[in-house]
Design a protein around this motif. Sequence first.
Motif, PDB file in Angstrom:
ATOM      1  N   ILE A 137       0.707  -1.181  -0.091  1.00  0.00           N
ATOM      2  CA  ILE A 137      -0.138  -0.100   0.056  1.00  0.00           C
ATOM      3  C   ILE A 137       0.945   1.185  -0.077  1.00  0.00           C
ATOM      4  CG2 ILE A 137      -1.669   1.221   1.177  1.00  0.00           C
ATOM      5  CD1 ILE A 137      -2.499  -1.539   2.582  1.00  0.00           C
ATOM      6  N   TYR A 138       1.961   1.366   0.828  1.00  0.00           N
ATOM      7  CA  TYR A 138       2.817   2.427   0.943  1.00  0.00           C
ATOM      8  C   TYR A 138       3.566   2.769  -0.169  1.00  0.00           C
ATOM      9  CZ  TYR A 138       1.156   1.339   5.776  1.00  0.00           C
ATOM     10  OH  TYR A 138       0.458   1.152   6.460  1.00  0.00           O
ATOM     11  N   ILE A 186      -4.284   0.431   7.776  1.00  0.00           N
ATOM     12  CA  ILE A 186      -3.337   1.491   7.198  1.00  0.00           C
ATOM     13  C   ILE A 186      -2.999   2.505   8.234  1.00  0.00           C
ATOM     14  CG2 ILE A 186      -3.087   3.017   5.385  1.00  0.00           C
ATOM     15  CD1 ILE A 186      -5.084   1.270   3.743  1.00  0.00           C
TER      16      ILE A 186
END
Length: 438
Positions: free
Chosen positions: A376-377, A398
């Motif tokens: 995701i990052y 998250i």
Amino acid sequence: MNIAIVGSGYVGLVSGVCLSSIGHHVMCVDNDREKVKKLRQAQVPIYEPGLEELMVGMMKKKRLMFTTSIKEATKKAKVIFIAVGTPSKANGDADLTYVENVAREIAANMNSYKLIVEKSTVPAATGQRIKRTIQMNLLKKYQQGKGKVDFDVASNPEFLREGSAIEDFMKPDRVVIGVESKMAEDLLREVYKPIKTKMVVTNINSAEIIKHASNSFLATKISFANALSQICDRVGADVLKVAEGMGFDKRIGRSFLNAGIGYGGSCFPKDVDAFIRLSEKSGYDFTLLKDVRQINEDQKKAFVRLIEDKLWIIKDKIIGALGVAFKPDTDDMRNAPATDIIQALQCEGAKIRAYDPEAAHNAKKIMKGVTFCKDIYTMAKGCDSLMLLTEWDEFTKIDFKKIKQSMRQAVIFDGRNLYHNRGLEKLGFEYYGIGRGV
Ligand code: NAD
């Protein structure tokens, strides 16, 4: 009992593994040689939580086998389930080619009494057609001097959901069987004996309709919630509170009243289409379901319009997609709303990045020009906005503070209302949900 399952996809494989785990000897058949090769090496070709472990255990106990040969499976089994795909044709009809092919091949190899059970989702009266196909093929065999064999056809629609398929199969809300003889009923009762649940016994046509009607009703609930979300946005109401307030009414119930970017997957869109077509052919115009389908299409377009409105110029904006699978806990990309949404944004010139924990390998085959990221990052770095398309549990964990620093603009479009109470605005995000009165 010796059981054969023809078609070893999401339904056939799970059914085969589960039926072997309750004590039966199961032979799973598939005409995809690569798939069968993998399965024989104890590799599961799909992502389904808990499936691999159970499958390997059953293979070790020698209660589960795989073959490409319907002949081998038919000769050995007393009960044969048909679990092949029944995709949509261009006109919305269910394409029953695979079902017919399998019925023919079973007939050609019947050596004693067989119960042939449709597990695939099929339109009403398919059972009668399977029966006729088998009768015609048997007649050919008799004319060639081969001995007579008896058979029954039954319907046993499957209600499992991808992502919780094993639990759904082992602890179903009900088992539906459509039968025409005592022998067929007794055999199916025997098959499901270890599974403690209500059994609905009916004729074949009713059993077939139960499946189409159930999926169409669930799709209707989703579209109702989506239509509500449009009104809520326009009048400044919150669809989540409206659904909560409605859901406490036992006659309504809260489940499936979720507004979002619409339903997808391999079942709802095709089953709604097939039910509309079946109704048309029987002389009834099921306008309600036509609207359900239209609302679903409109909802995806409305989400794209929201993004266009809030991001202003779409060309060259970098948008990160959180999830692409049609729902969490599956790698199934069939009719995923993400596909249409991403394509529409690409048409406007957006650059799309995506992250999905399990579906990326399937998504890459159908989504062109999308950069799939390993986490995701990495995906969020430099993005002008994020859009949540699949509510994977991983996305609830998250670190948004960290993400915000790496994004070009902290804007988030939440297509599943997953972050409705996580205070993203307080962290400095511009946050847009579905039907939240904005
Ligand atoms: P799938 O595409 O994952 O699996 C179908 C399998 O059948 C494939 O592996 C294919 O190779 C095989 N096949 C096709 N023709 C064959 C033949 N002649 N001989 C042997 N194998 C053959 O499909 P699925 O998702 O498992 O769906 C199967 C049926 O179950 C459909 O009617 C579907 O609507 C219904 N259903 C699906 C779900 C679900 O969540 N996926 C839930 C309930 C019901």
